[in-house]
Design an enzyme around this catalytic site. Sequence first.
Site, mmCIF file in Angstrom:
data_model
loop_
_atom_site.group_PDB
_atom_site.id
_atom_site.type_symbol
_atom_site.label_atom_id
_atom_site.label_comp_id
_atom_site.label_asym_id
_atom_site.label_seq_id
_atom_site.Cartn_x
_atom_site.Cartn_y
_atom_site.Cartn_z
ATOM 1 N N GLN A 224 -17.696 -13.829 26.900
ATOM 2 C CA GLN A 224 -17.100 -13.578 25.486
ATOM 3 C C GLN A 224 -17.589 -14.535 24.304
ATOM 4 O O GLN A 224 -17.169 -15.766 24.565
ATOM 5 C CB GLN A 224 -15.671 -13.632 25.531
ATOM 6 C CG GLN A 224 -14.918 -13.305 24.343
ATOM 7 C CD GLN A 224 -13.348 -13.541 24.123
ATOM 8 O OE1 GLN A 224 -12.868 -14.397 25.031
ATOM 9 N NE2 GLN A 224 -12.796 -13.235 23.402
ATOM 10 N N GLY A 225 -18.385 -14.159 23.521
ATOM 11 C CA GLY A 225 -18.943 -14.923 22.498
ATOM 12 C C GLY A 225 -18.329 -14.505 21.229
ATOM 13 O O GLY A 225 -18.889 -13.949 20.181
ATOM 14 N N SER B 16 -16.127 -17.338 19.586
ATOM 15 C CA SER B 16 -15.974 -18.466 18.745
ATOM 16 C C SER B 16 -17.298 -19.471 18.431
ATOM 17 O O SER B 16 -18.109 -19.066 19.361
ATOM 18 C CB SER B 16 -15.175 -19.609 19.541
ATOM 19 O OG SER B 16 -13.949 -18.902 19.804
ATOM 20 N N GLU C 236 -3.113 -6.400 25.963
ATOM 21 C CA GLU C 236 -3.733 -7.496 26.547
ATOM 22 C C GLU C 236 -2.647 -8.655 26.144
ATOM 23 O O GLU C 236 -2.305 -9.486 27.177
ATOM 24 C CB GLU C 236 -5.164 -7.971 26.291
ATOM 25 C CG GLU C 236 -6.190 -7.240 26.585
ATOM 26 C CD GLU C 236 -5.938 -6.731 28.404
ATOM 27 O OE1 GLU C 236 -6.418 -5.677 28.658
ATOM 28 O OE2 GLU C 236 -5.229 -7.498 29.092
HETATM 29 C C1 LIG Z 1 -10.154 -23.237 27.698
HETATM 30 C C2 LIG Z 1 -10.692 -22.421 26.397
HETATM 31 C C3 LIG Z 1 -11.257 -21.489 26.681
HETATM 32 C C4 LIG Z 1 -11.988 -20.403 25.528
HETATM 33 N N1 LIG Z 1 -12.813 -19.517 25.886
HETATM 34 C C5 LIG Z 1 -13.286 -18.854 24.991
HETATM 35 C C6 LIG Z 1 -14.292 -17.779 25.196
HETATM 36 O O1 LIG Z 1 -14.459 -17.690 26.292
HETATM 37 N N2 LIG Z 1 -14.876 -17.217 24.213
HETATM 38 C C7 LIG Z 1 -14.290 -17.423 23.084
HETATM 39 O O2 LIG Z 1 -15.074 -16.849 21.876
HETATM 40 N N3 LIG Z 1 -13.659 -18.598 22.607
HETATM 41 C C8 LIG Z 1 -13.072 -19.382 23.728
HETATM 42 N N4 LIG Z 1 -12.229 -20.154 23.296
HETATM 43 C C9 LIG Z 1 -12.104 -20.708 21.787
HETATM 44 C C10 LIG Z 1 -10.647 -20.322 21.284
HETATM 45 O O3 LIG Z 1 -10.805 -18.962 20.887
HETATM 46 C C11 LIG Z 1 -10.686 -21.310 20.197
HETATM 47 O O4 LIG Z 1 -10.306 -22.713 20.370
HETATM 48 C C12 LIG Z 1 -9.338 -20.943 18.917
HETATM 49 O O5 LIG Z 1 -9.760 -19.649 18.279
HETATM 50 C C13 LIG Z 1 -9.073 -22.205 18.155
HETATM 51 O O6 LIG Z 1 -10.105 -22.438 17.439
HETATM 52 P P1 LIG Z 1 -10.443 -23.889 17.359
HETATM 53 O O7 LIG Z 1 -10.666 -24.513 18.629
HETATM 54 O O8 LIG Z 1 -12.082 -24.100 16.625
HETATM 55 O O9 LIG Z 1 -9.435 -24.861 16.760
HETATM 56 P P2 LIG Z 1 -9.359 -24.838 15.034
HETATM 57 O O10 LIG Z 1 -9.229 -23.270 14.323
HETATM 58 O O11 LIG Z 1 -10.274 -25.773 14.385
HETATM 59 O O12 LIG Z 1 -7.949 -25.367 15.008
HETATM 60 C C14 LIG Z 1 -7.290 -26.636 14.966
HETATM 61 C C15 LIG Z 1 -5.915 -26.771 14.969
HETATM 62 O O13 LIG Z 1 -5.794 -26.313 13.572
HETATM 63 C C16 LIG Z 1 -4.747 -25.348 13.653
HETATM 64 N N5 LIG Z 1 -4.955 -24.289 12.391
HETATM 65 C C17 LIG Z 1 -5.869 -23.555 12.083
HETATM 66 N N6 LIG Z 1 -5.537 -22.838 10.970
HETATM 67 C C18 LIG Z 1 -4.349 -23.039 10.739
HETATM 68 C C19 LIG Z 1 -3.549 -22.426 9.732
HETATM 69 N N7 LIG Z 1 -4.053 -21.708 8.939
HETATM 70 N N8 LIG Z 1 -2.079 -22.875 9.863
HETATM 71 C C20 LIG Z 1 -1.555 -23.924 10.577
HETATM 72 N N9 LIG Z 1 -2.489 -24.641 11.570
HETATM 73 C C21 LIG Z 1 -3.689 -23.945 11.469
HETATM 74 C C22 LIG Z 1 -4.784 -24.665 14.886
HETATM 75 O O14 LIG Z 1 -3.621 -24.089 15.228
HETATM 76 C C23 LIG Z 1 -5.198 -25.928 15.783
HETATM 77 O O15 LIG Z 1 -4.121 -26.493 16.020
HETATM 78 C C24 LIG Z 1 -11.683 -20.826 24.375
HETATM 79 C C25 LIG Z 1 -10.985 -22.111 23.915
HETATM 80 C C26 LIG Z 1 -10.334 -22.751 24.910
HETATM 81 C C27 LIG Z 1 -9.600 -24.084 24.648
#
Ligand SMILES: Cc1cc2nc3c(=O)[nH]c(=O)nc-3n(C[C@H](O)[C@H](O)[C@H](O)COP(=O)(O)OP(=O)(O)OC[C@H]3O[C@@H](n4cnc5c(N)ncnc54)[C@H](O)[C@@H]3O)c2cc1C
Lengths: 354, 383
Positions: free
Chosen positions: B125-126, B128, B243
């Site tokens: 899944q691409g 992020s 889901e």
């Molecule tokens: C183990 C794991 C597997 C994953 N697998 C996939 C995958 O296969 N494919 C894929 O596409 N993605 C994947 N992801 C990515 C996942 O979807 C992202 O981690 C998620 O969307 C959060 O984005 P970020 O990590 O950039 O955090 P950020 O968006 O940078 O968030 C950082 C912090 O800020 C908080 N925050 C952000 N916006 C707000 C707001 N408006 N108000 C309050 N707080 C806020 C967040 O809640 C978090 O605590 C995976 C992530 C993990 C941890």
Amino acid sequence: MDGAMQEDWVENARMIVDSARAIVPADGSLDRVRRLRAKGAGFERDVMAQAGALGLFLMRVGEEAGGLGLGLRETCELARVLGGGLVPEPILSTILAGRLLQGALPETVAAGEAVMLTAWQDAPRSLDWQGGLGGGRLSGRKVAIPGAEGADLFAVTTAAGVAVVPADAPGLTVTAEPTLDGGRLGTVAFDGVEAELLPCPDIGAAIGEAGLVHCAYLLGLSERALAITLDYLRVREQFGRPIGSFQALQHRATEMKIEVELARAAIFATARRLDTGTGGDAARRGIARCRLRASSSTMRVVREAIQMHGAMGITDEADIGLFVCKAMVETGFFGGAALQRRILSDLLDQGDAA
Amino acid sequence: MSTDYNAMSDADFRAMVRAFVEAEYPADLPRYALHRLHWSEVKPWYLRLSARGWICPTWPRAYGGMELTAGKHLIYIDEMERHGCARVNDIGPVMLGPLLIKHGTEAQRARFLPRILSGEDIWAQGYSEPGAGSDLAAVRCEAVRDGDDWVITGQKTWTTLGMDANWIFILARTDKTVKKQAGISFLLVPMDAPGVTIRPILNLERDAEFCEVFFDAVRVPADHIVGAVNDGWTIAKALLGHERVFIGAPRLSASALARLRLQARAGGIWHDPAFRDRYVTLACEVEDLADLFETYVDALRDGRPIGADVAMLKICQSELYQRISDLGLEIAAETAGLGEPPDGDIRLHAAATWLSARPTTIFGGSTEVLRNMLAKAVLDLPS
Ligand SMILES: Cc1cc2nc3c(=O)[nH]c(=O)nc-3n(C[C@H](O)[C@H](O)[C@H](O)COP(=O)(O)OP(=O)(O)OC[C@H]3O[C@@H](n4cnc5c(N)ncnc54)[C@H](O)[C@@H]3O)c2cc1C
């Protein structure tokens, strides 16, 4: 307390902290810490030698015994700096050996030429240190000793005093298991090891003090983890703004800060009380309270740190992860939170208890 | 056509799944693993499920699935959990398959679904990107039309088990001039296409569970788009509906609680009243969560729509899972940070449970973002 004494400790602490800067890089670099993971015993002898050269192992040795005769506040300030740098060397364990052995701390150890670690804990989830004797020799085991495989000597606590034994003494075996921070947690087993016992009147108190000093290591760790997280909140942008501008995160960051400040206040107030004569149950109660506070604040900070870093928080490459792993490994040292609660509840009906 | 499993009684169905799992789960595969296994490890299990026709429990029978109702699907999941079956590379069965069934062309279904069923294609899944996490609509990875091709340039990250996949579906920017949600398309990209490179990312246990994927002028034919151009956001969102209910299922919390119990027994504190006090509180919370979950399952069973409020379920489940794991770590005390499970029993490894509980509040909508959404969509609070 009079003003002169107050200034004394502040000045002493400043000197100690300054000298510890030789060990903890001023720019906050964690490269050395990273590099050392999963290698050998988990620490560098050179750094132990440096700590010895700085006199750190003599901090808790009385002046009359040729030591620096410094207090717990100074030692806590040192531990705080070490924690902020995630220093993996078992410096605090050697300081405890000095506290126990006083003038009998071998000169080679004081100078940092030989590594001596304290083997005191009889079992996990306990503060029992009296075991380890059988038929006039060392027998049984001591647990939860970080870096044990790198020791040349052990200071072993027993009901009859402290034994100094070389790591290669016949009948002594060291085993260790890898920990998540890249270190190794050791157990020392004794099978009828011959040893001379040196008297020490207050082993329990010394171990309690070491528990307090270790709280300050956790404090330094949490302060730095909080600082790193705040930096991240300032620079990481989502939805066109720094995530630190979201009130949901601001409130929680504030809670983290409050937790850390409570830990700092409790640790240094307790250290001051112990430095100025508090002992016995009051000391035990203060230390148990600090351990509870330090463990809850440390775990809260690292839990929130991960969450606020998002996926970045669970990667090996982000520095915050080093703090998370160290917190997982060390927060439960000195008996763990459940034991502290038990100690506190046992002391509830004792004397001047609140 | 294949068996109508929904015609079976729940008890018979459960017994059948259990017997299969006990007989067919490969003896050399770890049970109760908390970390994700790689394709090289779980492939035999995938293939056995596939051979039995059970790799896609929710797909319609017409497409090779089991077409299980929500109730039967839960039993299926339950029995897999009970035996401690490792999770397979399930992005194809769980995400892409249902999405193609709903939004794909007949040609896409004919081409891709059988290859998911057989295990020939493993999907990643691409979504992020470094700059698009919580703010997923900010994706910048770009797809530009050139003749009969899409030319893709940009980066994806946190791609779970991306190194095992031979295909990846991505959200790509196809129009930069409109509102960000309105300029995104859903594209299918072979990982072996020229210009695709990956870099594994180590997690805190220093396992490479996810990776970065880079696209340097990668060409895919025009028919590798799902749905209409610029309709990718709507498609990706629609997938979340049902889901989400399953993400909120109490099984992670329940199994963490079971492990906590084993750990407390092994550590000799199971009868400690202070521990019991906290255990009982958590145990009640797991049951409350299970009851909340039931209300959503009932809705699915009756064919009622699932609303935005289902996010509450995900918040409850993930945070409860974490609190249970916090207690496990706490009672482990000096042994909390050991890298290997005590006595080789993964269920006693508090650190592994604790670490595996962390991402559940980050992916699938972080708890903060879900709370923001609930405050608006469910509580009707002002912006
Ligand atoms: C183990 C794991 C597997 C994953 N697998 C996939 C995958 O296969 N494919 C894929 O596409 N993605 C994947 N992801 C990515 C996942 O979807 C992202 O981690 C998620 O969307 C959060 O984005 P970020 O990590 O950039 O955090 P950020 O968006 O940078 O968030 C950082 C912090 O800020 C908080 N925050 C952000 N916006 C707000 C707001 N408006 N108000 C309050 N707080 C806020 C967040 O809640 C978090 O605590 C995976 C992530 C993990 C941890």
